[in-house]
Design a protein around this motif. Structure first.
Motif, PDB file in Angstrom:
ATOM      1  N   VAL A 184      17.445 -15.800 -82.169  1.00  0.00           N
ATOM      2  CA  VAL A 184      17.644 -15.184 -83.487  1.00  0.00           C
ATOM      3  C   VAL A 184      18.260 -16.196 -84.447  1.00  0.00           C
ATOM      4  O   VAL A 184      17.810 -16.353 -85.595  1.00  0.00           O
ATOM      5  N   ASN A 185      19.292 -16.879 -83.993  1.00  0.00           N
ATOM      6  CA  ASN A 185      19.967 -17.862 -84.842  1.00  0.00           C
ATOM      7  C   ASN A 185      19.019 -18.998 -85.235  1.00  0.00           C
ATOM      8  O   ASN A 185      18.985 -19.432 -86.397  1.00  0.00           O
ATOM      9  N   ALA A 186      18.231 -19.480 -84.273  1.00  0.00           N
ATOM     10  CA  ALA A 186      17.307 -20.580 -84.539  1.00  0.00           C
ATOM     11  C   ALA A 186      16.223 -20.169 -85.530  1.00  0.00           C
ATOM     12  O   ALA A 186      15.868 -20.938 -86.441  1.00  0.00           O
ATOM     13  N   LEU A 187      15.681 -18.970 -85.396  1.00  0.00           N
ATOM     14  CA  LEU A 187      14.631 -18.507 -86.309  1.00  0.00           C
ATOM     15  C   LEU A 187      15.155 -18.365 -87.736  1.00  0.00           C
ATOM     16  O   LEU A 187      14.441 -18.654 -88.701  1.00  0.00           O
ATOM     17  N   TRP A 226       5.130 -19.633 -98.102  1.00  0.00           N
ATOM     18  CA  TRP A 226       6.034 -20.171 -99.128  1.00  0.00           C
ATOM     19  C   TRP A 226       6.023 -19.350-100.411  1.00  0.00           C
ATOM     20  O   TRP A 226       6.937 -19.442-101.228  1.00  0.00           O
ATOM     21  N   LYS A 227       5.006 -18.479-100.577  1.00  0.00           N
ATOM     22  CA  LYS A 227       4.953 -17.598-101.736  1.00  0.00           C
ATOM     23  C   LYS A 227       5.719 -16.294-101.499  1.00  0.00           C
ATOM     24  O   LYS A 227       5.841 -15.469-102.399  1.00  0.00           O
ATOM     25  N   GLY A 228       6.197 -16.117-100.294  1.00  0.00           N
ATOM     26  CA  GLY A 228       6.901 -14.886 -99.956  1.00  0.00           C
ATOM     27  C   GLY A 228       5.985 -13.782 -99.472  1.00  0.00           C
ATOM     28  O   GLY A 228       6.405 -12.632 -99.356  1.00  0.00           O
ATOM     29  N   GLU A 229       4.728 -14.120 -99.159  1.00  0.00           N
ATOM     30  CA  GLU A 229       3.776 -13.126 -98.666  1.00  0.00           C
ATOM     31  C   GLU A 229       3.749 -13.153 -97.140  1.00  0.00           C
ATOM     32  O   GLU A 229       3.757 -14.216 -96.518  1.00  0.00           O
ATOM     33  N   LYS A 230       3.666 -11.971 -96.562  1.00  0.00           N
ATOM     34  CA  LYS A 230       3.741 -11.856 -95.107  1.00  0.00           C
ATOM     35  C   LYS A 230       2.450 -12.319 -94.442  1.00  0.00           C
ATOM     36  O   LYS A 230       1.352 -11.984 -94.869  1.00  0.00           O
ATOM     37  N   VAL A 231       2.615 -13.086 -93.379  1.00  0.00           N
ATOM     38  CA  VAL A 231       1.480 -13.455 -92.536  1.00  0.00           C
ATOM     39  C   VAL A 231       1.238 -12.292 -91.576  1.00  0.00           C
ATOM     40  O   VAL A 231       2.163 -11.835 -90.901  1.00  0.00           O
ATOM     41  N   GLU A 232       0.010 -11.806 -91.503  1.00  0.00           N
ATOM     42  CA  GLU A 232      -0.278 -10.624 -90.697  1.00  0.00           C
ATOM     43  C   GLU A 232       0.142 -10.829 -89.238  1.00  0.00           C
ATOM     44  O   GLU A 232      -0.178 -11.857 -88.632  1.00  0.00           O
ATOM     45  N   PRO A 233       0.858  -9.847 -88.674  1.00  0.00           N
ATOM     46  CA  PRO A 233       1.315  -9.971 -87.286  1.00  0.00           C
ATOM     47  C   PRO A 233       0.196 -10.241 -86.287  1.00  0.00           C
ATOM     48  O   PRO A 233       0.385 -10.999 -85.331  1.00  0.00           O
ATOM     49  N   VAL A 234      -0.978  -9.647 -86.505  1.00  0.00           N
ATOM     50  CA  VAL A 234      -2.093  -9.877 -85.587  1.00  0.00           C
ATOM     51  C   VAL A 234      -2.503 -11.345 -85.619  1.00  0.00           C
ATOM     52  O   VAL A 234      -2.832 -11.937 -84.579  1.00  0.00           O
ATOM     53  N   LEU A 235      -2.476 -11.946 -86.791  1.00  0.00           N
ATOM     54  CA  LEU A 235      -2.806 -13.361 -86.924  1.00  0.00           C
ATOM     55  C   LEU A 235      -1.778 -14.225 -86.211  1.00  0.00           C
ATOM     56  O   LEU A 235      -2.126 -15.187 -85.509  1.00  0.00           O
ATOM     57  N   VAL A 236      -0.505 -13.904 -86.383  1.00  0.00           N
ATOM     58  CA  VAL A 236       0.556 -14.654 -85.693  1.00  0.00           C
ATOM     59  C   VAL A 236       0.355 -14.564 -84.185  1.00  0.00           C
ATOM     60  O   VAL A 236       0.472 -15.561 -83.461  1.00  0.00           O
ATOM     61  N   GLN A 237       0.023 -13.370 -83.712  1.00  0.00           N
ATOM     62  CA  GLN A 237      -0.190 -13.196 -82.277  1.00  0.00           C
ATOM     63  C   GLN A 237      -1.368 -14.035 -81.779  1.00  0.00           C
ATOM     64  O   GLN A 237      -1.297 -14.662 -80.724  1.00  0.00           O
ATOM     65  N   LYS A 238      -2.460 -14.044 -82.545  1.00  0.00           N
ATOM     66  CA  LYS A 238      -3.637 -14.813 -82.137  1.00  0.00           C
ATOM     67  C   LYS A 238      -3.339 -16.306 -82.079  1.00  0.00           C
ATOM     68  O   LYS A 238      -3.741 -16.999 -81.144  1.00  0.00           O
ATOM     69  N   LEU A 239      -2.644 -16.785 -83.089  1.00  0.00           N
ATOM     70  CA  LEU A 239      -2.310 -18.211 -83.116  1.00  0.00           C
ATOM     71  C   LEU A 239      -1.328 -18.565 -81.996  1.00  0.00           C
ATOM     72  O   LEU A 239      -1.407 -19.645 -81.415  1.00  0.00           O
ATOM     73  N   ALA A 240      -0.408 -17.667 -81.711  1.00  0.00           N
ATOM     74  CA  ALA A 240       0.517 -17.899 -80.596  1.00  0.00           C
ATOM     75  C   ALA A 240      -0.244 -17.959 -79.278  1.00  0.00           C
ATOM     76  O   ALA A 240       0.053 -18.789 -78.410  1.00  0.00           O
ATOM     77  N   TYR A 269      12.609 -21.885 -76.824  1.00  0.00           N
ATOM     78  CA  TYR A 269      12.424 -23.060 -77.675  1.00  0.00           C
ATOM     79  C   TYR A 269      10.966 -23.188 -78.101  1.00  0.00           C
ATOM     80  O   TYR A 269      10.671 -23.509 -79.259  1.00  0.00           O
ATOM     81  N   ARG A 270      10.034 -22.938 -77.190  1.00  0.00           N
ATOM     82  CA  ARG A 270       8.617 -23.053 -77.524  1.00  0.00           C
ATOM     83  C   ARG A 270       8.203 -22.010 -78.560  1.00  0.00           C
ATOM     84  O   ARG A 270       7.370 -22.285 -79.431  1.00  0.00           O
ATOM     85  N   LEU A 271       8.772 -20.817 -78.483  1.00  0.00           N
ATOM     86  CA  LEU A 271       8.478 -19.820 -79.512  1.00  0.00           C
ATOM     87  C   LEU A 271       9.014 -20.285 -80.858  1.00  0.00           C
ATOM     88  O   LEU A 271       8.326 -20.180 -81.888  1.00  0.00           O
ATOM     89  N   TRP A 272      10.239 -20.789 -80.869  1.00  0.00           N
ATOM     90  CA  TRP A 272      10.833 -21.292 -82.113  1.00  0.00           C
ATOM     91  C   TRP A 272       9.991 -22.424 -82.695  1.00  0.00           C
ATOM     92  O   TRP A 272       9.700 -22.461 -83.892  1.00  0.00           O
ATOM     93  N   SER A 273       9.580 -23.347 -81.850  1.00  0.00           N
ATOM     94  CA  SER A 273       8.774 -24.476 -82.293  1.00  0.00           C
ATOM     95  C   SER A 273       7.428 -24.022 -82.838  1.00  0.00           C
ATOM     96  O   SER A 273       6.927 -24.561 -83.837  1.00  0.00           O
ATOM     97  N   PHE A 274       6.823 -23.005 -82.193  1.00  0.00           N
ATOM     98  CA  PHE A 274       5.545 -22.483 -82.693  1.00  0.00           C
ATOM     99  C   PHE A 274       5.704 -21.846 -84.069  1.00  0.00           C
ATOM    100  O   PHE A 274       4.939 -22.127 -84.995  1.00  0.00           O
ATOM    101  N   VAL A 275       6.705 -20.977 -84.220  1.00  0.00           N
ATOM    102  CA  VAL A 275       6.915 -20.298 -85.503  1.00  0.00           C
ATOM    103  C   VAL A 275       7.203 -21.318 -86.600  1.00  0.00           C
ATOM    104  O   VAL A 275       6.759 -21.156 -87.753  1.00  0.00           O
ATOM    105  N   ALA A 276       7.899 -22.383 -86.273  1.00  0.00           N
ATOM    106  CA  ALA A 276       8.242 -23.406 -87.266  1.00  0.00           C
ATOM    107  C   ALA A 276       7.003 -24.063 -87.862  1.00  0.00           C
ATOM    108  O   ALA A 276       7.059 -24.606 -88.976  1.00  0.00           O
TER     109      ALA A 276
END
Length: 657
Positions: A502-505, A542-556, A625-632
């Motif tokens: 949580v702190n890292a994110l 960077w515009k403040g628009e949400k990236v769709e959760p399904v897309l985040v899951q697919k990329l992960a 750490y790998r989750l943090w690195s992916f989200v970054a």
């Protein structure tokens, strides 16, 4: 400056003596003040250590500038010195779940308890444990011509009669029931139990039998949309129930206590039959913890209570104390093998004194566990092997129920000393709530040696049968591993990892923005001593628009990280946040809200779609750490487009992500 005595106390607490809200049992009056003070100090120290030890006052705006895994782990261990006491979990992971290292797979989509280990499931003759456990001695094991299995069959029965007169079933089923109750610290003198096909089946079964004609209300306490709960709500409403739901205050998503109390507490002096309160001690999406005292308040006001224990940690039931807070019903679930298959079954427990209030109803979700051919091997063998068959879970007609649905699990037979005992079980997770991918395990051959008992001391449960020459046992290594680690170690490990994550994110921030837009928004509790190990979050560009959760899951998933996604709901906004409500609440189409055939027009279609991650007792620092690195990587404004181009180039076709 902190005194040596205070520092000693807080460090001891951080090693595990302070636990979640359901561990704070009443203490003698003369120690309450001192205990409360120590506990509060412990929690404040933990939060301060989390926020101040990992690159304090630092924001990361470029994924390439993140500290390395080694550097991050070094700082992590300084912040949480108690984490070093959990090395036994790492040893178990290396020896029994080595497929996670071989496949480089991060599993953050499993919620529940695993029955078996990968090594147990895939042990074969004349094999060696690769890579992670190569240093361990692995003498050859006996070779079997047929691997042991057990099967699941669906049965059309009356739940009430099954609870009253269901009998013991096969020797296998009796042993597994005993194992489950022992593992969960539930007494057979107080509760009856049935196996169900999955979590949704258990909820629906109870809704079909609960007396809503006399006890009209159904009150649920969930901050997320659940397929299992919606199945219960839909069935209950058809049977005349009045549906009510708790609400959760924005932005921290705490229970709206005043509203919930008004719904639970009877305004009349005379206690009357109120209905059924469906209550989880913890959110399986946000990790929010709820006070067990809500159950006591409900029971004092004439409610029956269903405790949903599916999101609790693997040893939390040991600390819950059913003797103090005895719910009328309890549901929990088990899956087969962590990181490999989420299939399994659920268990519905009913307090024996409550069984008579249920109504007769023919139900389709109850299952039997049946021994397969050559179930028990010769007792001279110390371990069994098995290959995995697919479980058929599509049923609905009476004709379908006649067909047995094959489910396999490892059964180990051994000659035991008299008096030694143990347990066994299994479960399936809902597709909506657990989107775990079924990964094909890479070729792995392994052997489990009786001589290597330094990591885990396996227990075994004696099956009482007609044989007089030997005792047969069912070994559930996954449960044995949990028992060997214990509550303190497991909860301490999870507490360190989830709070670091949580702190890292929260340290990820978009570059070159005047408003300093954070990359990640976390819902529910953030850095908190007693938060659960589940996390709900969203990624913003960077515009403040949400990236769709399904897309985040697919990329992960392309990065070999398994996440889930879900839908937070029943969110209450005070006047202070009314303007923010329109920005964060999403209104979905009707067909998207139709869960389990539920077409009710309600607030279920309003909420927030989120990405979810769940940490288990085998999760290690590298996973987080790998989750943090992916989200970054989303700090790169072109990350999504680059991934789309890369996928197209590799597969020579376009795909919508």
């Amino acid at each position: 400056m902190q005194s040596p005595r205070l520092r000693e106390v807080t460090l001891v607490c951080l090693d595990g003596c302070c636990h979640g809200p359901f561990l704070n049992f009443p203490e003698p009056q003369n120690t309450i003040s001192k205990s409360s003070s120590t506990s509060a100090t412990c929690r404040r120290y933990f939060v301060a250590a989390t926020t101040s030890s990992f690159f304090p006052s630092t924001k990361f705006t470029n994924h390439e500038s993140l500290p390395s895994l080694q550097e991050s782990f070094a700082q992590f261990k300084k912040a949480y010195p108690q984490y070093s006491n959990t090395k036994r979990a790492d040893k178990i992971r290396a020896k029994e779940y080595y497929h996670l290292s071989l496949s480089n797979h991060v599993c953050l989509d499993y919620i529940g308890i695993g029955l078996f280990s990968h090594a147990q499931l895939h042990t074969q003759s004349s094999s060696t444990v690769p890579v992670a456990s190569s240093s361990l001695p692995t003498p050859p094991q006996p070779q079997y011509s047929d691997f042991p299995f057990f099967s699941i069959s669906y049965k059309l029965v009356n739940l009430k009669l099954e609870l009253l007169h269901g009998g013991q079933g096969s020797e296998l089923e009796s042993a597994i029931k005993k194992r489950i109750m022992d593992f969960l610290n539930i007494s057979e003198n107080d509760y009856s139990m049935v196996f169900t096909a999955n979590r949704s089946s258990a909820f629906k079964l109870l809704a079909e039998s609960y007396p809503f004609q006399s006890s009209r209300k159904l009150l649920t306490v969930y901050d997320y949309q659940s397929e299992a709960v919606e199945a219960m709500v839909d069935t209950s409403e058809k049977r005349g129930a009045r549906i009510m739901s708790a609400e959760f205050k924005w932005p921290r998503l705490r229970v709206h206590s005043a509203k919930l109390k008004n719904m639970i507490v009877s305004k009349r002096k005379k206690k009357k039959k109120r209905g059924l309160l469906v209550f989880p001690l913890q959110s399986r999406m946000t990790g929010a913890s709820y006070s067990y005292q809500w159950m006591s308040v409900a029971q004092e006001n004439g409610w029956h209570v269903l405790l949903d224990a599916c999101a609790l940690g693997p040893k939390d039931m040991d600390s819950f104390g059913l003797s103090l807070f005895r719910p009328d019903f309890l549901i929990c679930s088990f899956y087969k093998v962590f990181g490999e298959t989420p299939t399994g079954f659920a268990c519905l427990f009913v307090k024996k004194s409550t069984v008579p209030v249920l109504e007769a109803s023919t139900s389709t979700g109850i299952v039997s566990l049946l021994p397969a051919n050559k179930l028990f091997q010769s007792p001279e063998y110390s371990s069994g092997t098995d290959t995995e068959l697919e479980q058929t879970s599509n049923y609905g007609t009476q004709e379908d129920l006649v067909k047995a649905s094959s489910f396999t699990g490892p059964i180990s037979a051994a000659r035991m000393r008299s008096g030694r005992s143990h347990r066994g079980e299994n479960s399936e997770m809902s597709k909506t709530e657990v989107t775990a991918k079924k990964k094909e395990s890479k070729t792995s051959e392994t052997v489990e040696s009786e001589e290597n008992t330094d990591l885990v001391q396996h227990e075994s449960t004696e099956i009482s049968g007609n044989r007089s020459d030997s005792s047969e046992v069912i070994e559930c290594s996954g449960l044995d591993h949990v028992d060997s680690l214990g509550l303190t170690l497991i909860s301490s490990r999870a507490r360190c990892l989830i709070n670091w994550l949580v702190n890292a994110l929260m340290k990820l921030q978009h570059p070159n923005t005047e408003d300093k837009v954070p990359l990640v928004r976390i819902y529910g509790p953030k850095i908190k001593f007693n938060r659960g190990s589940a996390l709900a979050f969203n990624v913003y560009d960077w515009k403040g628009e949400k990236v769709e959760p399904v897309l985040v899951q697919k990329l992960a998933d392309r990065s070999n990280i398994s996440l889930s996604y879900g839908h937070l709901h029943q969110i209450w906004f005070s006047d202070k946040y009314e303007e923010e409500k329109d920005r964060v609440i999403e209104r979905r189409k009707t067909e998207e809200c139709n869960i389990a055939g539920n077409k009710r027009k309600s607030k279920a279609g309003q909420g927030i779609r989120v990405v979810t991650a769940a940490l288990g007792f085998l999760t290690d620092f590298e996973d987080t750490y790998r989750l943090w690195s992916f989200v970054a990587q989303f700090l790169d404004a072109d990350f999504v487009e680059k991934e789309r181009w890369r996928y197209t180039a590799l597969n020579q076709k376009t795909v919508e992500v």
